[in-house]
Scaffold this motif. Structure first.
Motif, mmCIF file in Angstrom:
data_model
loop_
_atom_site.group_PDB
_atom_site.id
_atom_site.type_symbol
_atom_site.label_atom_id
_atom_site.label_comp_id
_atom_site.label_asym_id
_atom_site.label_seq_id
_atom_site.Cartn_x
_atom_site.Cartn_y
_atom_site.Cartn_z
ATOM 1 N N LEU A 1 0.827 -1.202 0.000
ATOM 2 C CA LEU A 1 0.000 0.000 0.000
ATOM 3 C C LEU A 1 0.865 1.258 0.000
ATOM 4 C CD1 LEU A 1 -2.843 1.237 0.110
ATOM 5 C CD2 LEU A 1 -2.709 1.036 2.615
ATOM 6 N N ALA A 2 1.967 1.232 0.724
ATOM 7 C CA ALA A 2 2.869 2.387 0.758
ATOM 8 C C ALA A 2 3.409 2.698 -0.637
ATOM 9 C CB ALA A 2 4.015 2.134 1.734
ATOM 10 N N ALA A 3 3.646 1.675 -1.446
ATOM 11 C CA ALA A 3 4.125 1.906 -2.818
ATOM 12 C C ALA A 3 3.109 2.703 -3.619
ATOM 13 C CB ALA A 3 4.427 0.581 -3.512
ATOM 14 N N TRP A 4 1.831 2.382 -3.461
ATOM 15 C CA TRP A 4 0.777 3.087 -4.191
ATOM 16 C C TRP A 4 0.662 4.544 -3.748
ATOM 17 C CZ3 TRP A 4 -1.338 1.364 -8.491
ATOM 18 C CH2 TRP A 4 -1.314 -0.005 -8.742
ATOM 19 N N ASN A 5 1.044 4.838 -2.522
ATOM 20 C CA ASN A 5 0.919 6.196 -1.981
ATOM 21 C C ASN A 5 2.228 6.973 -1.973
ATOM 22 O OD1 ASN A 5 -1.901 6.570 -1.200
ATOM 23 N ND2 ASN A 5 -1.524 4.789 0.093
ATOM 24 N N GLU A 6 3.310 6.374 -2.432
ATOM 25 C CA GLU A 6 4.622 7.021 -2.387
ATOM 26 C C GLU A 6 4.685 8.184 -3.378
ATOM 27 O OE1 GLU A 6 7.781 8.511 -1.557
ATOM 28 O OE2 GLU A 6 7.521 6.641 -0.418
ATOM 29 N N PRO A 7 4.893 9.421 -2.885
ATOM 30 C CA PRO A 7 4.929 10.567 -3.793
ATOM 31 C C PRO A 7 6.203 10.648 -4.633
ATOM 32 C CG PRO A 7 5.302 11.275 -1.529
ATOM 33 C CD PRO A 7 4.974 9.811 -1.479
ATOM 34 N N ASP A 8 7.290 10.019 -4.178
ATOM 35 C CA ASP A 8 8.553 10.057 -4.909
ATOM 36 C C ASP A 8 8.676 8.783 -5.755
ATOM 37 O OD1 ASP A 8 11.176 10.003 -5.822
ATOM 38 O OD2 ASP A 8 12.017 10.686 -3.906
ATOM 39 N N ALA B 1 5.830 -0.942 -12.859
ATOM 40 C CA ALA B 1 5.390 -0.177 -14.034
ATOM 41 C C ALA B 1 3.909 0.153 -13.939
ATOM 42 C CB ALA B 1 5.692 -0.965 -15.311
ATOM 43 N N ASN B 2 3.113 -0.780 -13.450
ATOM 44 C CA ASN B 2 1.682 -0.540 -13.292
ATOM 45 C C ASN B 2 1.423 0.547 -12.254
ATOM 46 O OD1 ASN B 2 -1.173 -1.186 -13.773
ATOM 47 N ND2 ASN B 2 -1.100 -2.016 -11.706
ATOM 48 N N VAL B 3 2.137 0.507 -11.131
ATOM 49 C CA VAL B 3 1.974 1.542 -10.104
ATOM 50 C C VAL B 3 2.246 2.918 -10.709
ATOM 51 C CG1 VAL B 3 2.931 2.496 -7.956
ATOM 52 C CG2 VAL B 3 2.452 0.038 -8.122
ATOM 53 N N HIS B 4 3.353 3.046 -11.440
ATOM 54 C CA HIS B 4 3.702 4.343 -12.029
ATOM 55 C C HIS B 4 2.660 4.789 -13.058
ATOM 56 C CE1 HIS B 4 7.465 4.689 -9.932
ATOM 57 N NE2 HIS B 4 7.927 3.560 -10.443
ATOM 58 N N GLU B 5 2.180 3.857 -13.860
ATOM 59 C CA GLU B 5 1.182 4.201 -14.885
ATOM 60 C C GLU B 5 -0.136 4.661 -14.253
ATOM 61 O OE1 GLU B 5 -1.376 2.008 -18.391
ATOM 62 O OE2 GLU B 5 0.660 1.279 -17.989
ATOM 63 N N VAL B 6 -0.610 3.912 -13.265
ATOM 64 C CA VAL B 6 -1.867 4.266 -12.610
ATOM 65 C C VAL B 6 -1.725 5.602 -11.886
ATOM 66 C CG1 VAL B 6 -3.508 3.594 -10.800
ATOM 67 C CG2 VAL B 6 -2.683 1.883 -12.432
ATOM 68 N N ARG B 7 -0.620 5.798 -11.173
ATOM 69 C CA ARG B 7 -0.410 7.060 -10.452
ATOM 70 C C ARG B 7 -0.306 8.247 -11.411
ATOM 71 N NH1 ARG B 7 0.244 7.788 -5.485
ATOM 72 N NH2 ARG B 7 1.778 9.446 -5.737
ATOM 73 N N ALA B 8 0.298 8.041 -12.566
ATOM 74 C CA ALA B 8 0.395 9.127 -13.545
ATOM 75 C C ALA B 8 -0.984 9.514 -14.062
ATOM 76 C CB ALA B 8 1.302 8.714 -14.708
ATOM 77 N N GLY B 9 -1.879 8.550 -14.173
ATOM 78 C CA GLY B 9 -3.236 8.816 -14.641
ATOM 79 C C GLY B 9 -4.142 9.417 -13.582
ATOM 80 N N LEU B 10 -3.743 9.299 -12.317
ATOM 81 C CA LEU B 10 -4.539 9.819 -11.199
ATOM 82 C C LEU B 10 -3.634 10.630 -10.269
ATOM 83 C CD1 LEU B 10 -6.584 6.601 -10.332
ATOM 84 C CD2 LEU B 10 -7.468 8.693 -11.381
ATOM 85 N N PRO B 11 -3.111 11.755 -10.747
ATOM 86 C CA PRO B 11 -2.183 12.521 -9.907
ATOM 87 C C PRO B 11 -2.824 12.957 -8.594
ATOM 88 C CG PRO B 11 -2.789 13.753 -11.897
ATOM 89 C CD PRO B 11 -3.393 12.396 -12.016
ATOM 90 N N GLY B 12 -2.071 12.776 -7.524
ATOM 91 C CA GLY B 12 -2.550 13.188 -6.212
ATOM 92 C C GLY B 12 -3.548 12.247 -5.573
#
Length: 122
Positions: free
Chosen positions: A12-19, A52-63
């Motif tokens: 879960l921390a990976a999904w919420n990591e801002p860096d 890669a999936n974490v980065h892609e999803v986070r890029a699509g849902l900033p913040g």
């Protein structure tokens, strides 16, 4: 190992990591090298695919904020729990996961479902 695996918190921390540079560290604490991650939008294997999936999803849902919204029900190395994604206090998506944990305490498989379980059809 207790019934509640710390690997779920690291995942879960990976999904919420801002860096973005720190996501991998969370995943390496959480996941077995051959982890499989499956949900209605993706089916990937390995930490590289998961990351890669974490980065892609986070890029699509900033913040967006990712949270577990239930307790964790555990049995025989399997753990199920509800989760939600919020962006600007708006619910974007909710669902539940079933995660399998290996003997070392790392996640070997996550099967995710979006939305509530459908009602029975007559």
């Amino acid at each position: 190992m207790s019934d509640y695996p710390e690997a779920l918190d690291h995942m879960l921390a990976a999904w919420n990591e801002p860096d973005p540079a720190l996501v991998r560290g969370h995943l390496e604490r959480a996941l077995a090298p051959n982890v499989r991650f499956v949900d209605p939008s993706i089916d990937v294997s390995g930490i590289d695919g998961f990351e890669a999936n974490v980065h892609e999803v986070r890029a699509g849902l900033p913040g967006a904020a990712y949270s577990r919204t239930s307790g964790v029900d555990s049995q025989h190395g399997f753990h199920r729990y509800h989760w939600a994604i919020y962006q600007a206090d708006e619910l974007i998506l909710a669902g539940f996961d079933v995660a399998e944990i290996d003997e070392s305490g790392r996640v070997v498989c996550v099967i995710g479902f979006f939305g509530p379980v459908p009602e029975m059809q007559p």
